[in-house]
Design a protein around this motif. Structure first.
Motif, PDB file in Angstrom:
ATOM      1  N   ILE A  39      -6.910  -0.270   2.178  1.00 38.16           N
ATOM      2  CA  ILE A  39      -5.590   0.122   1.709  1.00 38.16           C
ATOM      3  C   ILE A  39      -5.711   0.626   0.274  1.00 38.16           C
ATOM      4  N   ASN A  40      -5.153   1.807   0.028  1.00 40.90           N
ATOM      5  CA  ASN A  40      -5.170   2.419  -1.294  1.00 40.90           C
ATOM      6  C   ASN A  40      -3.876   2.079  -2.017  1.00 40.90           C
ATOM      7  N   ILE A  41      -4.023   1.566  -3.225  1.00 40.26           N
ATOM      8  CA  ILE A  41      -2.858   1.112  -3.977  1.00 40.26           C
ATOM      9  C   ILE A  41      -2.794   1.853  -5.305  1.00 40.26           C
ATOM     10  N   GLU A  42      -1.595   2.274  -5.651  1.00 40.78           N
ATOM     11  CA  GLU A  42      -1.352   2.909  -6.939  1.00 40.78           C
ATOM     12  C   GLU A  42      -0.243   2.136  -7.628  1.00 40.78           C
ATOM     13  N   ILE A  43      -0.519   1.704  -8.847  1.00 38.61           N
ATOM     14  CA  ILE A  43       0.478   0.995  -9.636  1.00 38.61           C
ATOM     15  C   ILE A  43       0.880   1.935 -10.772  1.00 38.61           C
ATOM     16  N   THR A  44       2.168   2.210 -10.879  1.00 35.62           N
ATOM     17  CA  THR A  44       2.658   3.167 -11.873  1.00 35.62           C
ATOM     18  C   THR A  44       3.531   2.472 -12.909  1.00 35.62           C
ATOM     19  N   GLY A  45       3.693   3.124 -14.053  1.00 33.97           N
ATOM     20  CA  GLY A  45       4.616   2.630 -15.070  1.00 33.97           C
ATOM     21  C   GLY A  45       3.971   1.840 -16.188  1.00 33.97           C
ATOM     22  N   ALA A  46       2.646   1.708 -16.200  1.00 29.55           N
ATOM     23  CA  ALA A  46       1.984   0.983 -17.280  1.00 29.55           C
ATOM     24  C   ALA A  46       1.985   1.858 -18.529  1.00 29.55           C
ATOM     25  N   THR A  47       2.117   1.234 -19.701  1.00 29.51           N
ATOM     26  CA  THR A  47       2.159   2.018 -20.933  1.00 29.51           C
ATOM     27  C   THR A  47       1.060   1.619 -21.917  1.00 29.51           C
ATOM     28  N   ALA A  81      -4.218   7.872 -18.420  1.00 29.67           N
ATOM     29  CA  ALA A  81      -3.295   8.397 -19.437  1.00 29.67           C
ATOM     30  C   ALA A  81      -1.871   8.554 -18.904  1.00 29.67           C
ATOM     31  N   ALA A  82      -1.732   8.744 -17.593  1.00 27.75           N
ATOM     32  CA  ALA A  82      -0.406   8.890 -16.993  1.00 27.75           C
ATOM     33  C   ALA A  82       0.236   7.542 -16.672  1.00 27.75           C
ATOM     34  N   GLY A  83      -0.437   6.438 -17.016  1.00 26.22           N
ATOM     35  CA  GLY A  83       0.115   5.109 -16.758  1.00 26.22           C
ATOM     36  C   GLY A  83      -0.087   4.622 -15.346  1.00 26.22           C
ATOM     37  N   LYS A  84      -1.069   5.199 -14.634  1.00 18.21           N
ATOM     38  CA  LYS A  84      -1.327   4.814 -13.240  1.00 18.21           C
ATOM     39  C   LYS A  84      -2.657   4.090 -13.123  1.00 18.21           C
ATOM     40  N   PHE A  85      -2.657   3.046 -12.324  1.00 13.94           N
ATOM     41  CA  PHE A  85      -3.872   2.299 -12.020  1.00 13.94           C
ATOM     42  C   PHE A  85      -4.058   2.346 -10.512  1.00 13.94           C
ATOM     43  N   ARG A  86      -5.187   2.881 -10.063  1.00 16.62           N
ATOM     44  CA  ARG A  86      -5.455   3.034  -8.626  1.00 16.62           C
ATOM     45  C   ARG A  86      -6.658   2.193  -8.233  1.00 16.62           C
ATOM     46  N   PHE A  87      -6.558   1.585  -7.049  1.00 14.39           N
ATOM     47  CA  PHE A  87      -7.692   0.840  -6.511  1.00 14.39           C
ATOM     48  C   PHE A  87      -7.574   0.760  -4.997  1.00 14.39           C
ATOM     49  N   THR A  88      -8.668   0.397  -4.362  1.00  9.08           N
ATOM     50  CA  THR A  88      -8.706   0.250  -2.905  1.00  9.08           C
ATOM     51  C   THR A  88      -9.120  -1.166  -2.574  1.00  9.08           C
ATOM     52  N   ILE A  89      -8.421  -1.771  -1.645  1.00  8.12           N
ATOM     53  CA  ILE A  89      -8.820  -3.081  -1.131  1.00  8.12           C
ATOM     54  C   ILE A  89      -9.479  -2.815   0.218  1.00  8.12           C
ATOM     55  N   LEU A 144       2.024  -4.617   6.397  1.00  8.19           N
ATOM     56  CA  LEU A 144       0.871  -4.698   7.298  1.00  8.19           C
ATOM     57  C   LEU A 144      -0.090  -3.565   6.939  1.00  8.19           C
ATOM     58  N   PRO A 145      -1.360  -3.856   6.664  1.00  6.57           N
ATOM     59  CA  PRO A 145      -2.310  -2.809   6.281  1.00  6.57           C
ATOM     60  C   PRO A 145      -2.433  -1.670   7.288  1.00  6.57           C
ATOM     61  N   LYS A 146      -2.346  -1.974   8.573  1.00  9.31           N
ATOM     62  CA  LYS A 146      -2.484  -0.923   9.587  1.00  9.31           C
ATOM     63  C   LYS A 146      -1.346   0.085   9.485  1.00  9.31           C
ATOM     64  N   LYS A 147      -0.153  -0.395   9.160  1.00 11.20           N
ATOM     65  CA  LYS A 147       1.015   0.479   9.066  1.00 11.20           C
ATOM     66  C   LYS A 147       1.223   1.050   7.667  1.00 11.20           C
ATOM     67  N   THR A 148       0.536   0.479   6.680  1.00 12.50           N
ATOM     68  CA  THR A 148       0.734   0.890   5.300  1.00 12.50           C
ATOM     69  C   THR A 148      -0.627   1.141   4.618  1.00 12.50           C
ATOM     70  N   PRO A 149      -1.302   2.228   4.969  1.00 12.55           N
ATOM     71  CA  PRO A 149      -2.628   2.464   4.365  1.00 12.55           C
ATOM     72  C   PRO A 149      -2.568   2.861   2.888  1.00 12.55           C
ATOM     73  N   GLU A 150      -1.381   3.284   2.432  1.00 12.27           N
ATOM     74  CA  GLU A 150      -1.205   3.638   1.022  1.00 12.27           C
ATOM     75  C   GLU A 150       0.077   2.987   0.520  1.00 12.27           C
ATOM     76  N   LEU A 151       0.005   2.490  -0.701  1.00 16.22           N
ATOM     77  CA  LEU A 151       1.126   1.716  -1.239  1.00 16.22           C
ATOM     78  C   LEU A 151       1.265   2.039  -2.732  1.00 16.22           C
ATOM     79  N   THR A 152       2.486   2.259  -3.171  1.00 15.56           N
ATOM     80  CA  THR A 152       2.760   2.479  -4.588  1.00 15.56           C
ATOM     81  C   THR A 152       3.655   1.361  -5.076  1.00 15.56           C
ATOM     82  N   ILE A 153       3.285   0.809  -6.217  1.00 15.60           N
ATOM     83  CA  ILE A 153       4.080  -0.258  -6.842  1.00 15.60           C
ATOM     84  C   ILE A 153       4.513   0.259  -8.216  1.00 15.60           C
TER      85      ILE A 153
END
Length: 156
Positions: A39-47, A81-89, A144-153
């Motif tokens: 699952i690929n996760i992107e967390i946005t809004g960090a400063t 620099a855009a305030g995004k942190f991306r990672f894969t579990i 559910l990881p199968k239904k949500t392969p990408e997630l943004t927080i």
């Protein structure tokens, strides 16, 4: 016990093929059965601070205080620099999970709060579940990881 070779017991070729097939296919891992899902996760809004995230897995999604349970996966890193942190579990089993994340602005590794318990650092949850008078329930943040392969927080 009767030994098959000493007493002249012989197996027909069909029986040998059947036994071989059972042993062979019994040892095979069905493609993806226990491999889990990436699952690929992107967390946005960090400063200004490091982003910290914890993944929770519960059997019972009626649990409201899932943040008090032990996380099954933790990660932290510096946002771009855009305030995004991306990672894969990798290999996440297809059972319900929830993610809690926050921006650790002062580097102490904890979500800091006021005297009244209100967070002073940005935070967010999977499914962008809202925290109203406390954290969301597990069911509100669960995916559910199968239904949500990408997630943004989004951190707020």
């Amino acid at each position: 016990m009767i030994h098959p070779l000493k007493h002249g017991l012989r197996f027909s070729p069909k029986v040998i093929i059947l036994i071989t097939a059972i042993v062979f296919f019994g040892c095979l891992d069905v493609a993806g059965a226990d491999q889990g899902f990436d699952i690929n996760i992107e967390i946005t809004g960090a400063t200004t601070g490091r982003v910290m995230a914890s993944v929770y897995q519960l059997e019972d999604d009626t649990e409201t205080h899932f943040l008090t349970t032990k996380a099954v996966f933790k990660i932290s890193g510096q946002p771009d620099a855009a305030g995004k942190f991306r990672f894969t579990i990798p290999h996440l089993p297809n059972v319900k999970h929830a993610i809690a994340a926050f921006e650790d602005r002062n580097g102490d590794g904890e979500l800091n709060t006021t005297l009244f318990g209100l967070p002073t650092e940005k935070f967010g949850f999977s499914q962008n579940a809202k925290a109203t008078f406390g954290p969301p329930s597990f069911a509100e943040a669960a995916f559910l990881p199968k239904k949500t392969p990408e997630l943004t927080i989004d951190l707020n």
